[in-house]
Design a protein around this motif. Structure first.
Motif, PDB file in Angstrom:
ATOM      1  N   ILE A 104       0.592  -1.413  -0.361  1.00  0.00           N
ATOM      2  CA  ILE A 104      -0.209   0.061   0.009  1.00  0.00           C
ATOM      3  C   ILE A 104       1.081   1.078  -0.456  1.00  0.00           C
ATOM      4  O   ILE A 104       0.643   2.471  -0.952  1.00  0.00           O
ATOM      5  N   ILE A 105       1.948   1.445   1.002  1.00  0.00           N
ATOM      6  CA  ILE A 105       2.938   2.229   1.197  1.00  0.00           C
ATOM      7  C   ILE A 105       3.597   2.477  -0.559  1.00  0.00           C
ATOM      8  O   ILE A 105       3.584   3.910  -0.852  1.00  0.00           O
ATOM      9  N   LEU A 106       3.894   0.991  -1.263  1.00  0.00           N
ATOM     10  CA  LEU A 106       4.599   1.515  -2.974  1.00  0.00           C
ATOM     11  C   LEU A 106       3.833   2.257  -3.757  1.00  0.00           C
ATOM     12  O   LEU A 106       3.802   3.079  -4.312  1.00  0.00           O
ATOM     13  N   LEU A 107       2.281   1.963  -3.398  1.00  0.00           N
ATOM     14  CA  LEU A 107       1.506   2.204  -4.793  1.00  0.00           C
ATOM     15  C   LEU A 107       1.201   3.452  -4.356  1.00  0.00           C
ATOM     16  O   LEU A 107       0.906   4.149  -5.605  1.00  0.00           O
ATOM     17  N   ALA A 113       4.196  10.504  -8.767  1.00  0.00           N
ATOM     18  CA  ALA A 113       4.505  10.718  -9.964  1.00  0.00           C
ATOM     19  C   ALA A 113       3.524  10.716 -11.016  1.00  0.00           C
ATOM     20  O   ALA A 113       3.738  10.819 -12.298  1.00  0.00           O
ATOM     21  N   THR A 114       1.903  10.455 -10.895  1.00  0.00           N
ATOM     22  CA  THR A 114       0.637  10.428 -11.515  1.00  0.00           C
ATOM     23  C   THR A 114       0.356  12.423 -12.336  1.00  0.00           C
ATOM     24  O   THR A 114       0.297  12.691 -11.151  1.00  0.00           O
ATOM     25  N   PRO A 149      -2.771  10.816  -1.401  1.00  0.00           N
ATOM     26  CA  PRO A 149      -1.294  10.264  -0.953  1.00  0.00           C
ATOM     27  C   PRO A 149       0.098  11.145  -0.565  1.00  0.00           C
ATOM     28  O   PRO A 149       1.059  10.044  -0.034  1.00  0.00           O
ATOM     29  N   LEU A 150       0.414  11.881  -1.053  1.00  0.00           N
ATOM     30  CA  LEU A 150       0.801  13.405   0.241  1.00  0.00           C
ATOM     31  C   LEU A 150       1.074  12.974   1.355  1.00  0.00           C
ATOM     32  O   LEU A 150       2.381  12.937   1.912  1.00  0.00           O
ATOM     33  N   ALA A 151       0.071  13.163   1.714  1.00  0.00           N
ATOM     34  CA  ALA A 151      -0.700  13.398   3.295  1.00  0.00           C
ATOM     35  C   ALA A 151       0.092  12.630   3.671  1.00  0.00           C
ATOM     36  O   ALA A 151       0.856  11.852   4.842  1.00  0.00           O
ATOM     37  N   ILE A 152      -0.154  10.719   3.082  1.00  0.00           N
ATOM     38  CA  ILE A 152       0.391   9.963   3.694  1.00  0.00           C
ATOM     39  C   ILE A 152       1.632   9.231   3.803  1.00  0.00           C
ATOM     40  O   ILE A 152       1.952   8.787   4.533  1.00  0.00           O
TER      41      ILE A 152
END
Length: 273
Positions: A104-107, A113-114, A149-152
């Motif tokens: 999950i962290i990798l995804l 980068a999208t 995603p940036l926050a996580i």
């Protein structure tokens, strides 16, 4: 070379860099009081008078108060929800070392980068199908999805540095997972929250693509969309460009000045705790 001379040279270098960084802002502010003919005749000249006609025209044509209110509401809502949901999602991911958590962290990291233009069509179709196109709720959900995603990523790295002994002590007092997070972990997230809030606020406030395509009603447009419509598509006049740029950046600057003590205190108190 003595230490005092090195100190003076270092201070002079810092002062020089500050002046260089502030020059574009000073130039933008000075040009906003000049007419187009004056700027064309002397591009580097100073204003001879502080005529507010450029600003009055920009404020009236841009529907400035309404646009700023829209941007502030969207920015504050997104920043609050992203920081809350991001910290809640990052806490179990930072504490669980299983394979699922690492995937999950990798995804989440890969999603950073999208490019935004790749996701604009799916967002548009989804919002249109669920009836949230051209609504504040719809664009807020889009911004939350793009910034979460940036926050996580931020919070996972920060929570991993917090000693586990603090949580173990709380669990000895019969605290569950929610209480451990809310009363032990959350107060320590000041530095990450302050940094994240700056990134999210700047990204949402300065964004142009999503509001232009997802808010089709002119009355719901943000400040950046109002600046674009005020300047026009075919030519950019300097007597419109510079006052519009000042007005667009002014509310966010004022907001940072008002809350700078809270941001700094959040950083220092979180680090001390």
């Amino acid at each position: 070379m003595s230490s005092r001379i090195r100190t003076y040279l270092g201070e002079a270098l810092v002062l020089f860099l500050v002046v260089v960084m502030l020059l574009p802002i000073f130039y933008m502010l000075a040009m906003s009081f000049r007419s187009a003919s004056e700027i064309a005749a002397q591009p580097l000249g100073l204003p001879t008078s502080f005529d507010l006609e450029n600003y009055s025209n920009a404020i009236g044509s841009m529907h400035y108060v309404r646009s700023v209110a829209n941007s502030l509401g969207i920015t504050i809502a997104v920043t609050f929800v992203v920081s809350l949901l991001g910290s809640m999602a990052a806490y179990p991911l930072a504490r669980k070392s299983g394979r699922v958590g690492r995937v999950i962290i990798l995804l989440t990291s890969l999603s950073l980068a999208t490019p935004g233009f790749v996701t604009i069509t799916p967002y548009y179709v989804i919002l249109n199908n669920i009836g949230l196109l051209n609504t504040y709720a719809g664009i807020i959900l889009v911004y939350i999805a793009t910034n979460l995603p940036l926050a996580i990523f931020f919070y996972v790295g920060f929570i991993s540095t917090i000693p586990r002994e603090l949580e173990e002590a709380a669990r000895l007092d019969n605290c569950g997972d929610w209480k451990v997070f809310w009363y032990v972990i959350r107060p320590l997230l000041g530095p990450a929250t302050a940094t994240l809030s700056l990134f999210v606020m700047l990204a949402v406030w300065n964004d142009f693509l999503f509001p232009l395509l997802l808010l089709t009603d002119d009355s719901k447009g943000t400040i950046m969309v109002s600046v674009y419509r005020f300047l026009g598509n075919f030519e950019i006049k300097p007597d419109k460009l510079f006052p519009a740029a000042v007005l667009a950046s002014l509310p966010l600057l004022v907001l940072f000045v008002i809350f700078q003590r809270r941001i700094v205190s959040g950083m220092t108190s979180g680090a001390v705790k």
